[in-house]
Design an enzyme around this catalytic site. Structure first.
Site, PDB file in Angstrom:
ATOM      1  N   ALA A 133       0.860  -1.188   0.000  1.00 27.34           N
ATOM      2  CA  ALA A 133       0.000   0.000   0.000  1.00 27.34           C
ATOM      3  C   ALA A 133       0.890   1.230   0.000  1.00 27.34           C
ATOM      4  CB  ALA A 133      -0.911   0.002   1.234  1.00 27.34           C
ATOM      5  N   CYS A 134       1.005   1.886  -1.133  1.00 26.61           N
ATOM      6  CA  CYS A 134       1.865   3.062  -1.257  1.00 26.61           C
ATOM      7  C   CYS A 134       1.044   4.270  -1.666  1.00 26.61           C
ATOM      8  CB  CYS A 134       2.953   2.830  -2.298  1.00 26.61           C
ATOM      9  SG  CYS A 134       4.047   1.444  -1.919  1.00 26.61           S
TER      10      CYS A 134
END
Length: 369
Positions: A133-134
């Site tokens: 999750a960026c």
């Protein structure tokens, strides 16, 4: 009374010292170690200091990485060591051999190969709790300079925080070819900035199945590792290098796994999110300040689709950016955006704020949310 007062002062000083170090003990933020990678050295020697400093930590991480994959895949990757130069041409095969050599036998070459394939073999459709999750943002400030912020979030964040380093690549003629953030033992780049050139960050795009990535890896070898593609682009030193040429190369070069590539350049319009599949760009979403679109924000979902309700970092990020406004955006306020829940979350490993323009800037903070 003097003795009692002296004891009180000593106790007060001791309490202050404890409080001073609490942020480190209990988490919060930490500074990032920095290393210089000399490209004039033989490839086997370039990462020597990093390998020596992180030998035991990287060995422990590699054991965790092995547990993430089917045993047959781990064996198949290990078998590549006999044909390493075929799949990882010069100088990358020699760089990995050097890491093994200077780490003093803490891990095998096969494990280093698997570690360097981490993104490419894990970017596929899987349960949300296992997803990377960026968040990446490119914004034009009121002076026309581009700012680029990114949070790198990953399921192995507890271990990766200990491995996060800043690397400055240099040659005799150029003391800062580019600067990037990576993990000790990894020779590719997922976050980097070239002074007077461009900045790039990668966000994970989870589509397809793991075996498709594995087959692509066997076919493409290092030519398809997106982390090495990013490094190649940032390492380019030629008169015809430009934002446009970089976007073209990053859009058209075959890669092992889908991703989002977020790029900032020199001009206030030179910001783009490239949505990639394995063979080409599916979409290019450009910054357009003249029409009020002064920032672009990418997480891990195609920007033309709604963000999922159980992982919506996009809408909160947009809300905070709009509340700050273009007149007030700078490196400090962008860091605040990257520190806002849920943009900052329990998987966040580090935050990088960078700017490739005249006022070149690069800073990475290790995060302990």
């Amino acid at each position: 009374r003097k003795t009692r007062k002296k004891r009180f002062v000593v106790m007060e000083f001791y309490l202050f010292a404890v409080l001073l170090f609490l942020p480190t003990v209990f988490g919060r933020d930490a500074t990032t170690p920095k290393y210089v990678i000399d490209l004039d050295l033989p490839p086997e020697e370039r990462w020597a200091k990093v390998a020596e400093d992180y030998a035991s930590d990287f060995g422990a991480l590699l054991l965790q990485i092995e547990e993430m994959f089917p045993k047959d895949l781990v064996i198949a990757v290990s078998d590549l060591t006999g044909e390493l130069d075929r799949y990882f041409p010069y100088p990358y095969a020699d760089e990995m051999r050097g890491i093994v050599k200077f780490a003093g036998g803490n891990f095998t070459l096969g494990q280093v190969i698997l570690g360097n394939l981490l993104y490419d073999l894990t970017a596929y459709r899987k349960p949300k709790k296992h997803n990377g999750a960026c968040t990446s943002i490119v914004a034009a400030d009121k002076h026309g300079f581009l700012l680029h912020g990114r949070n790198l979030d990953y399921a192995l964040s507890n271990k990766l925080r200990d491995m996060t380093i800043i690397v400055q690549f240099k040659t005799k003629s150029n003391p800062n070819v580019f600067t990037g953030t990576t993990f000790a033992g990894f020779i590719g780049i997922l976050t980097g900035c070239k002074p007077g050139g461009i900045s790039i960050s990668l966000d994970e795009r989870d589509v397809g199945d793991w075996w498709q990535n594995a087959m692509s890896a066997l076919k493409e070898g290092s030519n398809g590792l997106v982390s090495l593609l990013i490094r190649d682009v940032l390492q380019t030193e030629s008169d015809d290098f430009s934002f446009v040429s970089a976007v073209e190369k990053l859009s058209s070069t075959p890669i092992i796994a889908p991703c989002y590539l977020i790029i900032a350049g020199q001009l206030y319009t030179e910001g783009v999110v490239i949505t990639r599949d394995r063979t080409a760009a599916l979409d290019k979403w450009y910054l357009n300040p003249d029409k009020g679109e002064w920032f672009i924000l990418e997480t891990n979902y195609d920007h033309w689709k709604p963000a999922p309700s159980d992982d919506d970092r996009r809408d909160p990020g947009f809300k905070v950016m709009n509340s700050i406004g273009r007149d007030n955006i700078n490196t400090q306020t962008l860091f605040q955006v990257m520190s806002t829940d849920p943009v900052l979350n329990h998987k966040t490993t580090y935050t990088t704020i960078m700017s490739p323009g005249k006022a070149w800037f690069f800073n990475t903070t290790i995060r302990y949310p």
